[in-house]
Motif scaffolding. Structure first.
Motif, PDB file in Angstrom:
ATOM      1  N   VAL A 235       5.453  -8.258 -18.288  1.00 52.20           N
ATOM      2  CA  VAL A 235       4.710  -7.219 -17.668  1.00 52.20           C
ATOM      3  C   VAL A 235       3.340  -7.596 -17.971  1.00 52.20           C
ATOM      4  CG1 VAL A 235       3.824  -4.947 -18.146  1.00 52.20           C
ATOM      5  CG2 VAL A 235       6.213  -5.507 -18.438  1.00 52.20           C
ATOM      6  N   GLU A 236       2.791  -8.407 -18.932  1.00 51.36           N
ATOM      7  CA  GLU A 236       1.377  -8.837 -18.927  1.00 51.36           C
ATOM      8  C   GLU A 236       1.046  -9.911 -17.804  1.00 51.36           C
ATOM      9  OE1 GLU A 236      -2.014 -10.008 -22.225  1.00 51.36           O
ATOM     10  OE2 GLU A 236       0.141 -10.926 -22.455  1.00 51.36           O
ATOM     11  N   ALA A 237       1.887 -10.723 -17.614  1.00 56.55           N
ATOM     12  CA  ALA A 237       1.860 -11.873 -16.618  1.00 56.55           C
ATOM     13  C   ALA A 237       1.890 -11.221 -15.139  1.00 56.55           C
ATOM     14  CB  ALA A 237       3.036 -12.819 -16.839  1.00 56.55           C
ATOM     15  N   GLU A 238       2.812 -10.240 -14.863  1.00 56.66           N
ATOM     16  CA  GLU A 238       2.922  -9.741 -13.691  1.00 56.66           C
ATOM     17  C   GLU A 238       1.849  -9.000 -13.208  1.00 56.66           C
ATOM     18  OE1 GLU A 238       5.135 -10.451 -11.230  1.00 56.66           O
ATOM     19  OE2 GLU A 238       5.810 -12.133 -12.231  1.00 56.66           O
ATOM     20  N   ALA A 239       1.419  -8.011 -14.381  1.00 58.64           N
ATOM     21  CA  ALA A 239       0.370  -6.945 -13.987  1.00 58.64           C
ATOM     22  C   ALA A 239      -1.016  -7.901 -13.589  1.00 58.64           C
ATOM     23  CB  ALA A 239       0.309  -6.007 -15.031  1.00 58.64           C
ATOM     24  N   VAL A 248      -9.063  -6.240  -8.967  1.00 63.38           N
ATOM     25  CA  VAL A 248      -9.558  -6.034 -10.381  1.00 63.38           C
ATOM     26  C   VAL A 248      -9.992  -7.413 -11.054  1.00 63.38           C
ATOM     27  CG1 VAL A 248      -8.797  -4.896 -12.452  1.00 63.38           C
ATOM     28  CG2 VAL A 248      -8.302  -3.889 -10.134  1.00 63.38           C
ATOM     29  N   ALA A 249     -11.419  -7.304 -11.642  1.00 64.89           N
ATOM     30  CA  ALA A 249     -11.693  -8.590 -12.223  1.00 64.89           C
ATOM     31  C   ALA A 249     -11.133  -8.433 -13.802  1.00 64.89           C
ATOM     32  CB  ALA A 249     -13.179  -8.563 -12.282  1.00 64.89           C
ATOM     33  N   ALA A 250     -10.856  -7.403 -14.389  1.00 70.26           N
ATOM     34  CA  ALA A 250     -10.439  -7.507 -15.749  1.00 70.26           C
ATOM     35  C   ALA A 250      -9.026  -7.382 -15.865  1.00 70.26           C
ATOM     36  CB  ALA A 250     -11.218  -6.172 -16.349  1.00 70.26           C
ATOM     37  N   PRO A 251      -8.648  -7.977 -16.821  1.00 65.68           N
ATOM     38  CA  PRO A 251      -6.992  -8.339 -17.023  1.00 65.68           C
ATOM     39  C   PRO A 251      -6.783  -7.065 -17.969  1.00 65.68           C
ATOM     40  CG  PRO A 251      -8.171  -9.972 -18.431  1.00 65.68           C
ATOM     41  CD  PRO A 251      -9.220  -9.258 -17.651  1.00 65.68           C
ATOM     42  N   PRO A 252      -5.308  -6.708 -17.684  1.00 65.61           N
ATOM     43  CA  PRO A 252      -5.037  -5.428 -18.791  1.00 65.61           C
ATOM     44  C   PRO A 252      -5.163  -5.884 -20.231  1.00 65.61           C
ATOM     45  CG  PRO A 252      -3.229  -6.627 -17.785  1.00 65.61           C
ATOM     46  CD  PRO A 252      -4.073  -7.265 -17.141  1.00 65.61           C
ATOM     47  N   ARG A 253      -5.251  -4.756 -20.906  1.00 69.79           N
ATOM     48  CA  ARG A 253      -5.439  -4.827 -22.180  1.00 69.79           C
ATOM     49  C   ARG A 253      -4.250  -4.932 -22.988  1.00 69.79           C
ATOM     50  NH1 ARG A 253      -9.841  -0.529 -24.691  1.00 69.79           N
ATOM     51  NH2 ARG A 253      -8.814  -1.436 -26.480  1.00 69.79           N
ATOM     52  N   ARG A 254      -4.142  -5.942 -23.905  1.00 74.34           N
ATOM     53  CA  ARG A 254      -2.920  -6.209 -24.510  1.00 74.34           C
ATOM     54  C   ARG A 254      -2.338  -4.989 -25.417  1.00 74.34           C
ATOM     55  NH1 ARG A 254       1.004 -10.771 -24.679  1.00 74.34           N
ATOM     56  NH2 ARG A 254       2.020 -10.566 -26.712  1.00 74.34           N
ATOM     57  N   ASP A 255      -3.264  -4.330 -26.070  1.00 80.79           N
ATOM     58  CA  ASP A 255      -2.638  -3.359 -26.857  1.00 80.79           C
ATOM     59  C   ASP A 255      -2.319  -2.077 -25.996  1.00 80.79           C
ATOM     60  OD1 ASP A 255      -5.411  -2.502 -26.036  1.00 80.79           O
ATOM     61  OD2 ASP A 255      -6.322  -1.986 -27.640  1.00 80.79           O
ATOM     62  N   VAL A 256      -2.904  -1.958 -24.773  1.00 78.80           N
ATOM     63  CA  VAL A 256      -2.435  -0.831 -23.932  1.00 78.80           C
ATOM     64  C   VAL A 256      -0.916  -1.239 -23.316  1.00 78.80           C
ATOM     65  CG1 VAL A 256      -2.783   0.231 -21.772  1.00 78.80           C
ATOM     66  CG2 VAL A 256      -4.712  -0.136 -23.156  1.00 78.80           C
ATOM     67  N   VAL A 293       3.416   0.697 -13.452  1.00 78.16           N
ATOM     68  CA  VAL A 293       2.576   1.403 -14.083  1.00 78.16           C
ATOM     69  C   VAL A 293       1.179   0.604 -14.630  1.00 78.16           C
ATOM     70  CG1 VAL A 293       2.220   3.105 -16.142  1.00 78.16           C
ATOM     71  CG2 VAL A 293       4.229   3.184 -14.582  1.00 78.16           C
ATOM     72  N   ALA A 294       1.592  -0.551 -15.134  1.00 79.12           N
ATOM     73  CA  ALA A 294       0.441  -1.277 -15.846  1.00 79.12           C
ATOM     74  C   ALA A 294      -0.558  -1.632 -14.544  1.00 79.12           C
ATOM     75  CB  ALA A 294       1.008  -2.719 -16.400  1.00 79.12           C
ATOM     76  N   HIS A 295       0.017  -1.946 -13.479  1.00 78.11           N
ATOM     77  CA  HIS A 295      -0.902  -2.152 -12.402  1.00 78.11           C
ATOM     78  C   HIS A 295      -1.537  -0.913 -11.868  1.00 78.11           C
ATOM     79  CE1 HIS A 295      -1.237  -3.212  -7.694  1.00 78.11           C
ATOM     80  NE2 HIS A 295      -2.253  -3.515  -8.424  1.00 78.11           N
ATOM     81  N   ALA A 296      -1.048   0.239 -11.979  1.00 79.07           N
ATOM     82  CA  ALA A 296      -1.917   1.490 -11.511  1.00 79.07           C
ATOM     83  C   ALA A 296      -2.829   1.968 -12.628  1.00 79.07           C
ATOM     84  CB  ALA A 296      -0.577   2.593 -11.540  1.00 79.07           C
ATOM     85  N   VAL A 297      -2.572   1.497 -14.127  1.00 77.97           N
ATOM     86  CA  VAL A 297      -3.406   1.932 -15.210  1.00 77.97           C
ATOM     87  C   VAL A 297      -4.711   0.884 -15.027  1.00 77.97           C
ATOM     88  CG1 VAL A 297      -3.767   1.410 -17.553  1.00 77.97           C
ATOM     89  CG2 VAL A 297      -1.798   2.623 -16.671  1.00 77.97           C
TER      90      VAL A 297
END
Length: 359
Positions: A235-239, A248-256, A293-297
């Motif tokens: 999920v982290e890699a794909e998002a 979006v310049a910022a990667p998703p937060r791991r804890d989220v 959902v991770a993408h939308a967040v």
């Protein structure tokens, strides 16, 4: 030019890897194949020494059985819950075996035999009569004539009589074109031709396949990812990749993402990580949906507030994925958010944002 395409096919996205594998491939290849079985396996599952990325997270033996099936004269049927990457796997296998994955039929209630086999250029047909010039090849005819893999997505969404147009191509390896005469009236499959079909287990009973067509396929079930860390990593890699392509310049937060994947797994399985019973949703809580959902967040957090997004954003993004048009699922999701207070800032944020759930 490809940088402007939202999602290039696998043979374009991984062109360098495929070229590297072909150069290094000294094994025997089945007739008509672009790669050997072992090279095709490395393409799907990865090879660190050659710099080949892993593209499918699942049971390696599934890949072995699928490749062996494709090397026979039988089709390959991939079945499983929605969102278990059946379509991705069929695309990767087609790209490895044939070098192309775009000979694709999308099944549905309105799919016709013309869209599967062939149709006509009616201007030429009226002017010249039936001929190879006026014939418009559909994926099945092209795959047979060129010796390529044909992908048939959601085959059970098609009417039974439409599905059964595959019987002769899969058994006799021939497709009749009765409008033409002479040798051109029969298209014989070249080496390398086969069919990969997919079907969701939730669609069983919609248009059940005939026994005759089932006999022409080897069935393989694609299961959801069993391991939490593996699913989280995927999920982290794909998002991250999706967010980058969305500006979006910022990667998703791991804890989220940990909160997201935990919630999806618990709502999918009907029990918590500690073994406590919880409501199980009837909707699809797949890994693919978690990536969405991770993408939308990430989009919500970045474009609205200039930050990566928090677990509070999950509440707003979850409703359309988990509940959709099922009010009972919406009530189950609300109970889940109200009852599952846990330690950690993001779990606290999720709980405190429960009032954002619509309805």
């Amino acid at each position: 030019m490809n940088e402007h395409v939202q999602r290039p096919p696998a043979e374009i996205r991984y062109a360098d890897e495929l070229a590297r594998l072909r150069e290094d491939d000294t094994d025997a290849r089945p007739p008509g194949w672009a790669l050997s079985l072992r090279a095709a396996r490395r393409f799907v599952l990865g090879d660190e020494k050659l710099g080949i990325s892993r593209k499918f997270v699942g049971d390696p033996s599934l890949i072995d059985r699928s490749l062996v099936s494709l090397a026979t004269n039988r089709g390959l049927m991939l079945v499983g819950e929605p969102g278990t990457a059946k379509s991705l796997l069929s695309e990767l296998l087609a790209a490895a075996v044939s070098g192309t994955s775009t000979l694709t039929i999308q099944g549905g209630a309105a799919t016709t035999e013309d869209q599967i086999k062939y149709s006509w250029n009616y201007a030429l047909l009226v002017a010249e009569g039936p001929s190879t010039r006026s014939l418009v090849a559909a994926p099945l005819l092209r795959g047979m004539a060129e010796g390529k893999v044909v992908r048939f997505e959601e085959i059970t969404r098609c009417p039974l009589e439409v599905q059964d147009c595959l019987l002769s191509p899969l058994s006799d390896r021939v497709l009749a074109v009765p409008e033409l005469t002479g040798p051109e009236s029969m298209v014989f499959a070249r080496e390398g031709f086969t069919v990969i079909a997919t079907a969701n287990t939730r669609d069983r009973g919609v248009n059940e396949m005939s026994a005759a067509l089932k006999r022409r396929f080897n069935f393989e079930t694609v299961f959801p990812i069993a391991d939490f860390e593996t699913e989280l990593m995927l999920v982290e890699a794909e998002a991250t990749a999706l967010l980058k392509r969305s500006g979006v310049a910022a990667p998703p937060r791991r804890d989220v993402l940990e909160v997201l994947v935990t919630a999806f797994r618990e709502l999918r399985e009907g029990r918590t990580a500690r073994g406590d019973a919880t409501d199980r949703l009837s909707g699809v809580m797949s890994t693919a949906e978690a990536v969405s959902v991770a993408h939308a967040v990430g989009l919500r957090g970045w474009f609205l507030r200039g930050e990566p997004g928090t677990a509070a954003d999950l509440v707003s993004c979850l409703a359309g994925t988990a509940a959709k048009d099922n009010q009972e699922d919406l009530a189950k999701l609300r109970r889940y958010l109200e009852q599952r207070r846990r330690h950690g800032d993001q779990w606290k944020a999720l709980y405190e944002a429960r009032h954002l759930l619509p309805g």
